[in-house]
Design a protein around this motif. Structure first.
Motif, PDB file in Angstrom:
ATOM      1  N   ASP A 476      -0.093  -1.134  -4.425  1.00  0.00           N
ATOM      2  CA  ASP A 476       1.064  -1.627  -5.167  1.00  0.00           C
ATOM      3  C   ASP A 476       2.227  -0.649  -5.095  1.00  0.00           C
ATOM      4  OD1 ASP A 476       0.328  -4.212  -6.752  1.00  0.00           O
ATOM      5  OD2 ASP A 476      -1.412  -2.910  -6.951  1.00  0.00           O
ATOM      6  N   LEU A 477       1.921   0.629  -5.097  1.00  0.00           N
ATOM      7  CA  LEU A 477       2.977   1.631  -4.975  1.00  0.00           C
ATOM      8  C   LEU A 477       3.675   1.519  -3.626  1.00  0.00           C
ATOM      9  CD1 LEU A 477       1.079   4.704  -6.446  1.00  0.00           C
ATOM     10  CD2 LEU A 477       2.687   3.216  -7.615  1.00  0.00           C
ATOM     11  N   MET A 478       2.881   1.263  -2.603  1.00  0.00           N
ATOM     12  CA  MET A 478       3.453   1.053  -1.272  1.00  0.00           C
ATOM     13  C   MET A 478       4.338  -0.185  -1.273  1.00  0.00           C
ATOM     14  SD  MET A 478       3.323   2.070   2.055  1.00  0.00           S
ATOM     15  CE  MET A 478       1.736   2.546   2.764  1.00  0.00           C
ATOM     16  N   VAL A 479       3.850  -1.283  -1.838  1.00  0.00           N
ATOM     17  CA  VAL A 479       4.622  -2.521  -1.880  1.00  0.00           C
ATOM     18  C   VAL A 479       5.917  -2.321  -2.653  1.00  0.00           C
ATOM     19  CG1 VAL A 479       4.626  -4.913  -2.691  1.00  0.00           C
ATOM     20  CG2 VAL A 479       2.577  -3.960  -1.614  1.00  0.00           C
ATOM     21  N   LEU A 480       5.841  -1.601  -3.757  1.00  0.00           N
ATOM     22  CA  LEU A 480       7.027  -1.344  -4.572  1.00  0.00           C
ATOM     23  C   LEU A 480       8.127  -0.691  -3.734  1.00  0.00           C
ATOM     24  CD1 LEU A 480       6.848   0.344  -8.103  1.00  0.00           C
ATOM     25  CD2 LEU A 480       8.726   0.729  -6.545  1.00  0.00           C
ATOM     26  N   GLU A 481       7.769   0.372  -3.030  1.00  0.00           N
ATOM     27  CA  GLU A 481       8.777   1.098  -2.250  1.00  0.00           C
ATOM     28  C   GLU A 481       9.241   0.299  -1.036  1.00  0.00           C
ATOM     29  OE1 GLU A 481      10.440   4.198  -2.692  1.00  0.00           O
ATOM     30  OE2 GLU A 481       9.726   3.650  -4.674  1.00  0.00           O
ATOM     31  N   VAL A 482       8.342  -0.464  -0.428  1.00  0.00           N
ATOM     32  CA  VAL A 482       8.740  -1.315   0.693  1.00  0.00           C
ATOM     33  C   VAL A 482       9.758  -2.353   0.234  1.00  0.00           C
ATOM     34  CG1 VAL A 482       7.907  -3.088   2.294  1.00  0.00           C
ATOM     35  CG2 VAL A 482       6.632  -0.957   2.028  1.00  0.00           C
ATOM     36  N   CYS A 483       9.510  -2.952  -0.923  1.00  0.00           N
ATOM     37  CA  CYS A 483      10.457  -3.938  -1.468  1.00  0.00           C
ATOM     38  C   CYS A 483      11.779  -3.288  -1.829  1.00  0.00           C
ATOM     39  CB  CYS A 483       9.848  -4.620  -2.688  1.00  0.00           C
ATOM     40  SG  CYS A 483       8.484  -5.744  -2.300  1.00  0.00           S
ATOM     41  N   ARG A 484      11.736  -2.069  -2.308  1.00  0.00           N
ATOM     42  CA  ARG A 484      12.984  -1.370  -2.639  1.00  0.00           C
ATOM     43  C   ARG A 484      13.868  -1.222  -1.411  1.00  0.00           C
ATOM     44  NH1 ARG A 484      15.100   3.697  -2.239  1.00  0.00           N
ATOM     45  NH2 ARG A 484      13.223   4.581  -1.334  1.00  0.00           N
ATOM     46  N   VAL A 485      13.259  -1.020  -0.248  1.00  0.00           N
ATOM     47  CA  VAL A 485      14.035  -0.823   0.974  1.00  0.00           C
ATOM     48  C   VAL A 485      14.497  -2.158   1.551  1.00  0.00           C
ATOM     49  CG1 VAL A 485      14.007   0.129   3.305  1.00  0.00           C
ATOM     50  CG2 VAL A 485      12.863   1.352   1.464  1.00  0.00           C
ATOM     51  N   TYR A 486      13.554  -3.038   1.879  1.00  0.00           N
ATOM     52  CA  TYR A 486      13.981  -4.273   2.551  1.00  0.00           C
ATOM     53  C   TYR A 486      14.679  -5.225   1.594  1.00  0.00           C
ATOM     54  CZ  TYR A 486      10.617  -7.971   1.179  1.00  0.00           C
ATOM     55  OH  TYR A 486       9.916  -8.939   0.515  1.00  0.00           O
ATOM     56  N   GLY A 487      14.421  -5.068   0.278  1.00  0.00           N
ATOM     57  CA  GLY A 487      15.068  -5.928  -0.702  1.00  0.00           C
ATOM     58  C   GLY A 487      16.570  -5.764  -0.760  1.00  0.00           C
ATOM     59  N   ARG A 488      17.082  -4.656  -0.269  1.00  0.00           N
ATOM     60  CA  ARG A 488      18.536  -4.481  -0.237  1.00  0.00           C
ATOM     61  C   ARG A 488      19.177  -5.448   0.753  1.00  0.00           C
ATOM     62  NH1 ARG A 488      19.165   2.002   0.214  1.00  0.00           N
ATOM     63  NH2 ARG A 488      21.342   1.421   0.590  1.00  0.00           N
ATOM     64  N   VAL A 489      18.409  -5.915   1.729  1.00  0.00           N
ATOM     65  CA  VAL A 489      18.924  -6.843   2.726  1.00  0.00           C
ATOM     66  C   VAL A 489      18.413  -8.261   2.472  1.00  0.00           C
ATOM     67  CG1 VAL A 489      19.035  -7.341   5.208  1.00  0.00           C
ATOM     68  CG2 VAL A 489      19.069  -4.967   4.394  1.00  0.00           C
ATOM     69  N   GLN A 490      17.195  -8.383   1.951  1.00  0.00           N
ATOM     70  CA  GLN A 490      16.590  -9.688   1.695  1.00  0.00           C
ATOM     71  C   GLN A 490      16.047  -9.684   0.262  1.00  0.00           C
ATOM     72  OE1 GLN A 490      12.755 -11.632   3.445  1.00  0.00           O
ATOM     73  NE2 GLN A 490      14.244 -11.543   5.096  1.00  0.00           N
ATOM     74  N   PRO A 491      16.942  -9.815  -0.735  1.00  0.00           N
ATOM     75  CA  PRO A 491      16.532  -9.585  -2.126  1.00  0.00           C
ATOM     76  C   PRO A 491      15.566 -10.615  -2.694  1.00  0.00           C
ATOM     77  CG  PRO A 491      18.795 -10.393  -2.040  1.00  0.00           C
ATOM     78  CD  PRO A 491      18.389 -10.108  -0.627  1.00  0.00           C
ATOM     79  N   GLY A 492      15.685 -11.879  -2.289  1.00  0.00           N
ATOM     80  CA  GLY A 492      14.904 -12.924  -2.938  1.00  0.00           C
ATOM     81  C   GLY A 492      13.409 -12.681  -2.891  1.00  0.00           C
TER      82      GLY A 492
END
Length: 658
Positions: A476-492
């Motif tokens: 989950d920690l990995m997923v959290l940080e991955v979402c923090r990065v790619y979410g800046r471009v694909q937030p939904g």
């Protein structure tokens, strides 16, 4: 100089998720990362290097997520329809009806065809992709808004068995597009969407992929004319290199021809033959160009082990490569090539047997592309070796400097993309997550994988399964940080996964979650989406969502700068901001400090407050309890200031009437 820049093993940084509780103040450093006051985890060099990797990943993610001019130009330059007559009819119907459907099995050029049709009908206009989220009830399409000036395509292939909610979402989207007159092409497999897509009048079914030889001939003709293209295509060795291959290989050969083209013209017969020879140099079967791979005799198996070790660790110090090659040989039950430490020709001789060398104590292959060929060969021809190889790799990568770990992670991603198989990047999510040293190296690479066309949907589904599980783990920690990065471009899609993590996260993860939400919101264009989505969070994650909303509304420490300015300019709807205020209050957040800052802003504005005041009054209507809090806070603010603010006083009068 940072330790890893000197080529030495860097110290493992403290895990930020396992250290101090969140500090009171959060701000941005020069790279856009959030840093806690008086807390720097891992040291300056570590953060600078991490920031550099993430910024590089963001550039690649933006490139992967968008179809910029260069990518559109590539499509226009290399496209070749499998049936030119049917394609012409399709584009004529698409121009007339604005809503198109391309069906066929994946791998037949459906997306390439959609992009070419849209780019041809709207020259000079960017083409966008509507991103679906296969793991949500509405497929992530509920917030879709048609834009007549933005041609788009939507690939439904990742919804082979859509649920009722997803069918409704697609049907609603199609109807919105039909009414608006926007230009949209849908892509799907034959069968599952007949009813929902019945409004699509322009239709094209692709029954087979275009032949590589046809792509090569047409692309070469665009560059060099039909005569030279025919001469190349009719050469037996060129035909053999393209036989049974896909269109990508044809494009690669065209680019090799362009790269190796002689500078002088016209070409004599022998020059032309030499040009073809140079371009074909790397287009033989990888098994034939891997020195020693197919050769029999003593040491053959160890040479294969060494080939794979160098393929994954290329660029690492020789001692590291040799040590881990012996570890891999032991794991695979392969005896070493030399019975004693001083037997044979030595390590350089072993490397020469596989086409590699040592230079400046770094091990590299002689031939460019040898590394990819070796990994491809292992992945394709020896599937039983994949698991043990991935397990061995985790131990080997820990011995590398952090930047080298990122390079190895990228090799897994490149392998996965070449084979359109997410399994190589699974090792990053499931094996690297448990180690902080490996986790940080994998984050930017997994973030990029989450938006690639070959792997994006499959990787996002894997992230979703981790996030939606009942127990919080290191993954989950990995997923959290991955979402923090790619979410800046694909937030939904990133916000959906962060919501699940927020619902089960222990308190020590709170600051990391807040940082992720704030950084996603700070990306241009993302703030409305974050406010609207997080305002709808309920259940266990609502508290973290409310705190994030309050940070965005307050704007302290530089988060989401210009929120009130955007509201005044009309870039944010008052309903969106009002919903954020109401949601943060309902979740129990202490809103007084943020309200106080808004009153300060109102007091500096002429007139009655405009959209800023309207957002507050709308929130008071949405949440009656918030109205009482707002009245009390406004009264205290007025009593604390000797100068009367017309805007604040007008707001108080309006609140008294609610």
């Amino acid at each position: 100089m940072a330790p890893e820049e000197e080529g030495h093993q860097d110290a493992v940084p403290p895990d930020p998720w396992e250290t101090r509780p969140a500090a009171n103040h959060v701000g941005h450093n020069g790279h856009g990362r959030l840093v806690q006051a008086e807390t720097v985890h891992g040291g300056v060099h570590f953060h600078e290097s991490l920031d550099s990797s993430i910024e590089s990943a963001l550039r690649r993610i933006r490139h992967e997520s968008g179809l910029g001019p260069d990518r559109i130009r590539d499509v226009l330059d290399t496209f070749c329809p499998s049936d030119a007559r049917k394609y012409t009819v399709f584009t004529e119907e698409l121009a007339r009806h604005r809503l198109g459907l391309i069906t066929g099995e994946p791998g037949r050029g459906r997306t390439h065809t959609a992009v070419h049709a849209l780019a041809t009908l709207s020259p000079g206009t960017p083409v966008d992709e509507v991103v679906i989220d296969a793991d949500t009830a509405d497929a992530g399409l509920a917030d879709f808004t048609p834009a007549p000036d933005r041609p788009r395509f939507l690939d439904l292939s990742d919804l082979p068995a859509p649920g009722a909610g997803q069918r409704v979402a697609v049907r609603t989207l199609v109807e919105r597009v039909r009414v608006s007159g926007a230009l949209l092409v849908l892509v799907c497999r034959p069968g599952p969407w007949e009813q929902e897509l019945s409004a699509c009048r322009a239709r094209l079914r692709i029954d087979a992929p275009v032949a590589a030889a046809d792509v090569f001939r047409r692309t070469m003709a665009r560059r060099y004319g039909a005569d030279r293209a025919g001469r190349w295509a009719d050469t037996p060795r060129v035909a053999a290199a393209l036989s049974g291959a896909g269109p990508e290989r044809a494009v690669r050969l065209v680019r090799e021809a362009e790269r190796t083209r002689p500078p002088h013209a016209p070409l004599a017969e022998e020059d032309h033959a030499a040009w073809i020879d140079r371009a074909l140099k790397d287009f033989t079967d990888p098994a034939d160009v891997l020195p020693g791979w197919s050769r029999d005799g003593e040491g053959t198996e160890f040479r294969r082990v060494l080939t794979q070790s160098v393929a994954l660790l290329e660029g690492a110090p020789s001692a590291t490569v040799l040590r881990h090659a012996h570890r891999l040989a032991e794991a695979w039950g392969v005896p070493p090539v030399r019975p004693t430490p001083v037997s044979g020709d030595g390590f350089s001789g072993d490397l020469a047997e596989i086409g590699a060398r040592v230079r400046d104590d770094r091990v590299r292959f002689h031939r460019p592309g040898h590394r990819d060929d070796a990994l491809d060969h292992l992945w394709r021809e020896h599937p039983d070796a994949r698991g043990p190889f991935q397990e061995w790799a985790c131990g080997a990568v820990r011995d590398l400097p952090r930047r080298e770990r990122v390079r190895v992670a990228r090799r897994w991603l490149d392998l996965a993309r070449r084979h359109r198989d997410p399994q190589p990047v699974d090792t990053l999510l499931h094996r690297w997550a448990a180690s902080p040293a490996l986790r940080w190296a994998a984050v930017p690479v997994l973030a990029e994988a989450a938006v690639t066309r070959e792997l994006g949907s499959a990787v996002r589904s894997r992230l979703y399964r981790v996030a939606a599980s009942s127990k919080a783990t290191s993954q989950d920690l990995m997923v959290l940080e991955v979402c923090r990065v790619y979410g800046r471009v694909q937030p939904g899609t990133a916000l959906t996964r962060l919501r699940h993590i927020a619902g089960k996260a222990p308190e020590k993860w709170t600051e990391s979650l807040l940082r992720a939400l704030v950084e996603i919101a700070a990306e241009p264009g993302n703030l409305p989406r974050v406010l609207e989505t997080v305002s709808g969070w309920s259940g266990p994650g609502a508290g973290i969502g409310a705190t994030a909303l309050l940070r965005l509304l307050h704007g302290a420490g530089g988060e989401a700068p210009g929120l009130q300015d955007a509201l005044e300019r009309g870039a944010l709807r008052t309903e969106t901001v009002a919903g954020a205020w109401a949601a943060s209050f309902r979740a129990g957040a202490d809103v007084e400090r943020a309200l106080w800052s808004w009153f300060d802003t109102l007091s500096d504005r002429p007139g009655t407050g405009g959209p800023t005041a309207a957002a507050l009054t709308d929130a008071a209507v949405k949440a009656p309890g918030f109205a009482a809090e707002l009245r009390g806070c406004a009264r205290r603010w007025s009593h604390a200031h000797t100068r009367t603010s017309p805007a604040v006083e007008e707001l108080r009068r309006t609140l008294d009437e609610i």
